[in-house]
Design a protein around this motif. Structure first.
Motif: not given
Lengths: 226, 226
Positions: A91, A93, A109, A111, B42, B57-59, B90
């Motif tokens: 990924s 950002l 983003y 990914s 992320l 993938p995520t916050l 991360c």
């Protein structure tokens, strides 16, 4: 007129990779998946060991629809994952997307999520060639100038690979998606992330007269990460 | 004189999280793990579903040693992972480290790997408060200016969390580690990665007179990503 995709241009999708929501952001096309994969310097590889998930960050490189990564030959971890299913996700950002409501906040983003089975390179010559391609994939032209690889270095390094069995890419690159709320008196917009390299720092022991090679200078100026 | 760590300052390590190699780069200390986690915008979360690995993938955001993330309540995927083990990793790539041999090439980076069990926030008020903390964790001061959250938005959002059961951080921040090979006539050094934000792009429909808030301007100027 755009030509229809032949099945050869698109990764197959099964239950594990099928796009379920936000189809507008996703793709199974080879070209879309490769574009993200090749732009990401780091990937996060997921394994299942004794039923539990592990995610390790690593560098990756690609030859066609085969993806490679490497690690220490002393790693018990790497040996345990050979011949098991893998999910490789990478990924970038690209920006924060600030809307008028919390709900409409988002990120821009790129990914890619790839599924395959981890394999290990057994053949020594094949491993040496894979490591050459690794170096060249990040720093084109560098390999021939390096001190040659030694046998014990080759022995100390494991190279893993997987053929991409299924894959999806997702991309968001847009302003906030709430123009109907433009009357809410709060700033809205995108704050982009800088993705790029910056000025090279020579090693403290670098001999005078060794200039930064043109290809590294070009990489830094490109605004890309690889 | 540095004080010794009490056990309360260090995450426990078992087989799955124990540092095996490069102990000099790793830590189980709360402060070290939180420093990486809080700097990464992320994360990549690994789950095991039907025995196979998935990495998304995520916050993420954090309250003490509890980490939160969110997703669509319509996601079958999210519902399947509740009460299952999770590995949240991360990473920030801080630079390429170019040595005189391929073997000694490396990267400067910060990474954290956390283990826990995914839980879902059931209580609606608790979910609303978690989402407020999410917004504030990325954009301090923003929540109170936003159009308030609506009930159907809250219903459409799932919030997951895990208490950190085990965790490690790893950091490399150094020039190439091969000064003994300084006579090899090739450029060596570090090419740092830019980690930061750049000039804000107002939404195309932003009403005139709404300036970028000072806290967002400060974030952009900080050189940090969050």
């Amino acid at each position: 007129m755009s030509s229809p995709n032949s099945s050869a241009d698109v990764f197959p999708a099964t239950e594990r990779s099928r796009l379920r929501r936000r189809h507008d952001r996703g793709s199974h096309k080879h070209a879309d998946v490769f574009a993200v994969l090749d732009a990401c310097p780091l990937s996060h590889i997921g394994y299942t060991i004794d039923g539990a998930p592990y995610v390790t960050p690593t560098l990756h490189w690609r030859e066609g629809d085969r993806v490679y990564w490497h690690g220490s030959a002393a790693s018990r971890f790497l040996r345990k994952v050979v011949d098991t299913p893998v999910c490789l996700t990478c990924s970038l950002l690209d920006g924060y997307v600030l809307a008028r409501s919390a709900f409409n906040h988002s990120v821009n983003y790129r990914s890619a999520m790839l599924f395959g089975t981890a394999r290990i390179v057994e053949d020594v010559a094949e491993k040496a060639e894979a490591l050459r391609l690794f170096t060249e994939s990040y720093f084109p032209g560098r390999w021939e100038h390096l001190r040659p690889m030694q046998d014990q270095e080759l022995k100390a390094t494991s190279v893993l690979w997987m053929d991409i069995e299924e894959a999806t890419s997702k991309v968001r690159d847009a302003p906030p998606g709430d123009p109907e709320e433009a009357d809410v008196p709060v700033w809205a917009g995108v704050i982009p992330v800088r993705n790029g390299l910056t000025e090279a720092q020579p090693a403290p022991d670098l001999h005078g007269g060794i200039a930064l090679p043109a290809e590294l200078d070009a990489l830094i100026r490109s605004g890309r990460l690889r």
